[in-house]
Design a protein around this motif. Structure first.
Motif, short mmCIF file in Angstrom:
data_model
loop_
_atom_site.label_atom_id
_atom_site.label_comp_id
_atom_site.label_asym_id
_atom_site.label_seq_id
_atom_site.Cartn_x
_atom_site.Cartn_y
_atom_site.Cartn_z
N THR A 160 0.81 -1.22 0.00
CA THR A 160 0.00 0.00 0.00
C THR A 160 0.84 1.26 0.00
O THR A 160 0.33 2.35 -0.23
CB THR A 160 -0.92 0.03 1.23
OG1 THR A 160 -0.11 0.04 2.41
CG2 THR A 160 -1.85 -1.17 1.24
N GLY A 161 2.14 1.15 0.27
CA GLY A 161 3.00 2.32 0.35
C GLY A 161 3.13 2.84 1.77
O GLY A 161 3.88 3.77 2.04
N THR A 162 2.40 2.26 2.69
CA THR A 162 2.45 2.66 4.10
C THR A 162 3.42 1.73 4.83
O THR A 162 3.42 0.53 4.61
CB THR A 162 1.06 2.54 4.74
OG1 THR A 162 0.14 3.31 3.99
CG2 THR A 162 1.08 3.02 6.18
N TYR A 163 4.24 2.32 5.70
CA TYR A 163 5.17 1.53 6.51
C TYR A 163 4.87 1.79 7.97
O TYR A 163 4.74 2.94 8.40
CB TYR A 163 6.62 1.92 6.20
CG TYR A 163 7.10 1.40 4.87
CD1 TYR A 163 7.81 0.22 4.80
CD2 TYR A 163 6.83 2.10 3.70
CE1 TYR A 163 8.26 -0.28 3.59
CE2 TYR A 163 7.26 1.62 2.48
CZ TYR A 163 7.98 0.43 2.43
OH TYR A 163 8.40 -0.05 1.23
N ILE A 164 4.76 0.75 8.74
CA ILE A 164 4.57 0.84 10.19
C ILE A 164 5.71 0.09 10.84
O ILE A 164 5.90 -1.10 10.60
CB ILE A 164 3.20 0.26 10.62
CG1 ILE A 164 2.07 1.05 9.97
CG2 ILE A 164 3.08 0.26 12.14
CD1 ILE A 164 0.70 0.50 10.22
N ASN A 165 6.51 0.81 11.64
CA ASN A 165 7.71 0.25 12.26
C ASN A 165 8.63 -0.36 11.20
O ASN A 165 9.17 -1.46 11.36
CB ASN A 165 7.35 -0.81 13.31
CG ASN A 165 6.67 -0.21 14.50
OD1 ASN A 165 6.86 0.97 14.81
ND2 ASN A 165 5.87 -1.00 15.18
N GLU A 166 8.81 0.37 10.11
CA GLU A 166 9.68 -0.03 9.01
C GLU A 166 9.27 -1.35 8.36
O GLU A 166 10.08 -2.07 7.80
CB GLU A 166 11.14 -0.08 9.46
CG GLU A 166 11.67 1.25 9.93
CD GLU A 166 13.11 1.18 10.38
OE1 GLU A 166 13.73 0.11 10.25
OE2 GLU A 166 13.60 2.21 10.86
N GLN A 167 7.99 -1.69 8.47
CA GLN A 167 7.47 -2.90 7.84
C GLN A 167 6.35 -2.47 6.89
O GLN A 167 5.47 -1.69 7.27
CB GLN A 167 6.94 -3.88 8.89
CG GLN A 167 8.01 -4.39 9.81
CD GLN A 167 7.44 -5.23 10.94
OE1 GLN A 167 6.24 -5.33 11.09
NE2 GLN A 167 8.32 -5.80 11.73
N PRO A 168 6.36 -2.99 5.68
CA PRO A 168 5.36 -2.55 4.70
C PRO A 168 3.98 -3.10 5.01
O PRO A 168 3.82 -4.21 5.51
CB PRO A 168 5.88 -3.11 3.38
CG PRO A 168 6.70 -4.29 3.78
CD PRO A 168 7.30 -3.95 5.12
N MET A 169 2.98 -2.29 4.70
CA MET A 169 1.58 -2.72 4.81
C MET A 169 1.20 -3.32 3.47
O MET A 169 1.45 -2.72 2.42
CB MET A 169 0.70 -1.52 5.14
CG MET A 169 -0.76 -1.83 5.27
SD MET A 169 -1.20 -2.54 6.84
CE MET A 169 -1.10 -1.12 7.89
N LEU A 175 -7.92 -7.42 2.92
CA LEU A 175 -7.28 -7.44 4.23
C LEU A 175 -5.97 -6.67 4.16
O LEU A 175 -5.18 -6.88 3.22
CB LEU A 175 -6.98 -8.88 4.67
CG LEU A 175 -8.14 -9.85 4.70
CD1 LEU A 175 -7.64 -11.27 4.78
CD2 LEU A 175 -9.01 -9.54 5.89
N LYS A 176 -5.73 -5.81 5.12
CA LYS A 176 -4.45 -5.10 5.21
C LYS A 176 -3.68 -5.68 6.39
O LYS A 176 -4.19 -5.77 7.50
CB LYS A 176 -4.66 -3.60 5.42
CG LYS A 176 -5.21 -2.89 4.23
CD LYS A 176 -5.31 -1.40 4.50
CE LYS A 176 -5.91 -0.67 3.32
NZ LYS A 176 -6.04 0.77 3.60
N LYS A 177 -2.45 -6.06 6.12
CA LYS A 177 -1.60 -6.66 7.15
C LYS A 177 -0.20 -6.08 7.06
O LYS A 177 0.28 -5.75 5.98
CB LYS A 177 -1.48 -8.18 6.98
CG LYS A 177 -2.77 -8.94 7.18
CD LYS A 177 -2.99 -9.16 8.64
CE LYS A 177 -4.18 -10.08 8.83
NZ LYS A 177 -4.38 -10.42 10.19
N ASN A 178 0.46 -6.00 8.22
CA ASN A 178 1.88 -5.67 8.25
C ASN A 178 2.65 -6.95 7.96
O ASN A 178 2.37 -7.99 8.53
CB ASN A 178 2.31 -5.15 9.61
CG ASN A 178 1.80 -3.76 9.87
OD1 ASN A 178 1.39 -3.07 8.95
ND2 ASN A 178 1.84 -3.34 11.10
#
Length: 96
Positions: free
Chosen positions: A61-70, A89-92
């Motif tokens: 998705t282009g989103t990173y949470i804690n340097e992990q891609p979504m 479903l969106k997952k890290n």
């Protein structure tokens, strides 16, 4: 006094009566008010239904949470009423 001390509110009578009401009476009352359909729906919400899904696509998705891609997963499955459903479903994703 003999057995005349045994009145309804005596613990030897009241405790078994309460336990019997708790184990037998309350579940019967709950089933009457709840109805069968609501009980089944609540059970499905609680436990779910197992099914197998087919993966249609997986994209970042282009989103990173804690340097992990979504990652956005698009899946297709058949529900318990034999309808084909699609879900997203969106997952890290952890990188190894």
């Amino acid at each position: 006094m003999g057995w005349r001390f045994m009145v309804f509110w005596h613990p030897l009578i009241l405790c078994p009566a309460i336990l019997l009401l708790y184990r037998v009476g309350f579940p019967l009352i709950i089933r009457v008010f709840e109805g069968k359909k609501k009980g089944e729906a609540a059970l499905i919400k609680l436990k779910g239904i197992k099914t197998t899904a087919r993966l249609l696509s997986a994209n970042q998705t282009g989103t990173y949470i804690n340097e992990q891609p979504m990652v956005l997963f698009k899946v297709e499955y058949i529900d318990f009423q034999n309808h084909t459903r699609r879900a997203e479903l969106k997952k890290n994703c952890k990188s190894s």
